[in-house]
Design a protein around this motif. Sequence first.
Motif, short mmCIF file in Angstrom:
data_model
loop_
_atom_site.label_atom_id
_atom_site.label_comp_id
_atom_site.label_asym_id
_atom_site.label_seq_id
_atom_site.Cartn_x
_atom_site.Cartn_y
_atom_site.Cartn_z
N ILE A 71 0.73 -1.20 0.10
CA ILE A 71 0.08 -0.02 -0.17
C ILE A 71 0.71 1.20 -0.02
N LEU A 72 1.81 1.60 0.81
CA LEU A 72 2.47 2.60 1.03
C LEU A 72 3.30 2.85 -0.30
N PRO A 73 4.15 1.84 -0.90
CA PRO A 73 4.65 2.16 -2.22
C PRO A 73 3.87 2.35 -3.34
N THR A 74 2.64 2.02 -3.10
CA THR A 74 1.54 2.23 -4.28
C THR A 74 1.21 3.71 -4.07
N LEU A 75 0.93 4.08 -2.82
CA LEU A 75 0.66 5.56 -2.43
C LEU A 75 1.58 6.62 -3.08
N LEU A 76 2.91 6.25 -2.60
CA LEU A 76 3.95 7.04 -3.05
C LEU A 76 4.12 7.17 -4.68
N ASP A 77 3.91 6.07 -5.25
CA ASP A 77 3.98 6.05 -6.80
C ASP A 77 2.85 6.79 -7.25
N LEU A 78 1.81 6.96 -6.69
CA LEU A 78 0.52 7.48 -7.26
C LEU A 78 0.77 9.24 -7.06
N ILE A 79 1.37 9.56 -6.21
CA ILE A 79 1.29 10.78 -5.75
C ILE A 79 2.97 11.36 -6.28
N ASN A 80 3.51 10.54 -7.17
CA ASN A 80 4.86 10.98 -7.63
C ASN A 80 6.00 11.21 -6.88
N GLN A 81 5.90 10.42 -5.75
CA GLN A 81 6.83 10.61 -4.45
C GLN A 81 7.63 9.34 -4.63
N ASP A 82 7.72 8.36 -5.24
CA ASP A 82 8.40 7.34 -5.21
C ASP A 82 9.69 7.21 -5.15
N GLU A 83 10.40 8.30 -5.24
CA GLU A 83 11.80 8.36 -4.99
C GLU A 83 12.22 8.35 -3.58
N TYR A 84 11.09 8.53 -2.52
CA TYR A 84 11.49 8.35 -1.08
C TYR A 84 10.99 6.78 -0.68
N PHE A 85 11.04 6.02 -1.73
CA PHE A 85 10.77 4.57 -1.43
C PHE A 85 11.98 4.08 -1.74
N ASN A 86 12.36 3.21 -0.61
CA ASN A 86 13.65 2.43 -0.70
C ASN A 86 13.37 1.21 -0.24
N ASP A 87 13.64 0.11 -1.23
CA ASP A 87 13.23 -1.13 -0.90
C ASP A 87 14.11 -1.66 0.08
N GLU A 88 15.13 -0.92 0.65
CA GLU A 88 16.26 -1.69 1.52
C GLU A 88 15.65 -1.28 3.09
N ILE A 89 14.75 0.00 2.90
CA ILE A 89 13.82 0.40 4.35
C ILE A 89 12.64 -0.11 4.50
N LEU A 90 12.00 -0.21 3.43
CA LEU A 90 10.51 -0.63 3.35
C LEU A 90 10.37 -1.84 2.19
N PHE A 91 9.61 -2.57 2.64
CA PHE A 91 9.30 -3.85 1.85
C PHE A 91 7.92 -3.38 0.84
N GLY A 92 7.98 -4.17 -0.01
CA GLY A 92 6.43 -4.06 -0.92
C GLY A 92 7.14 -3.44 -2.31
N CYS A 93 6.18 -3.18 -3.15
CA CYS A 93 6.36 -2.64 -4.15
C CYS A 93 5.06 -2.00 -4.59
N SER A 94 5.20 -0.99 -5.84
CA SER A 94 4.02 -0.36 -6.34
C SER A 94 3.21 -1.45 -6.93
N GLY A 95 1.72 -1.16 -6.68
CA GLY A 95 0.74 -1.92 -7.46
C GLY A 95 0.72 -1.30 -9.06
N PHE A 96 1.20 -0.44 -9.03
CA PHE A 96 1.52 0.08 -10.59
C PHE A 96 2.66 -0.45 -11.51
N LYS A 97 3.66 -0.82 -10.83
CA LYS A 97 4.81 -1.08 -11.66
C LYS A 97 5.02 -2.56 -11.47
N GLY A 98 5.89 -2.88 -12.63
CA GLY A 98 6.28 -4.38 -12.49
C GLY A 98 5.29 -5.26 -12.52
#
Length: 167
Positions: free
Chosen positions: A135-162
Amino acid sequence: GVFDHYLFDRSIDIMSSNAKEQPTFITILSTTNHLPWVIPNNYRKKIPEYKSNKKDFNLAKKTITYVDNSLEVFFENAKRQDWFDDTIFIITADHGLNVYKEHINDPRNGRIPFIIYNSNLKPNQIDKIVSQIDILPTLLDLINQDEYFNDEILFGCSGFKGEKGFA
């Protein structure tokens, strides 16, 4: 817990009092679709009787209908607020309904809603497998803030990508 219609009305009050001053994040947690599956007395006549061989399943269906009705009224009221068009709503659940009891780990028991709504978004259905952790990476992707998502800190992936989800 508090009945959903009270909870949703109070949430609109909180959003309306805070949204003018600053961006506001609010989480609403409903317990209605959990034991003891109780709905308010004044809503019982509005909800149909469901036929099932299992009493608990009938009660669960009634609470699902109550939650759906409460969400409908919530969105009708929210649409009249100044902050509505600038708000992203996410509707999800903590677990699915354990319908396939003969196979406790049946993946169909884990299906939950994951709905993202904003009046400016075009309807879209994505069939990618995701979970709450996405949910969090998907929301960050939705609001174009996905550069703040670092998969070493948070797990998960955007529902829109990949192609594959984390689940």
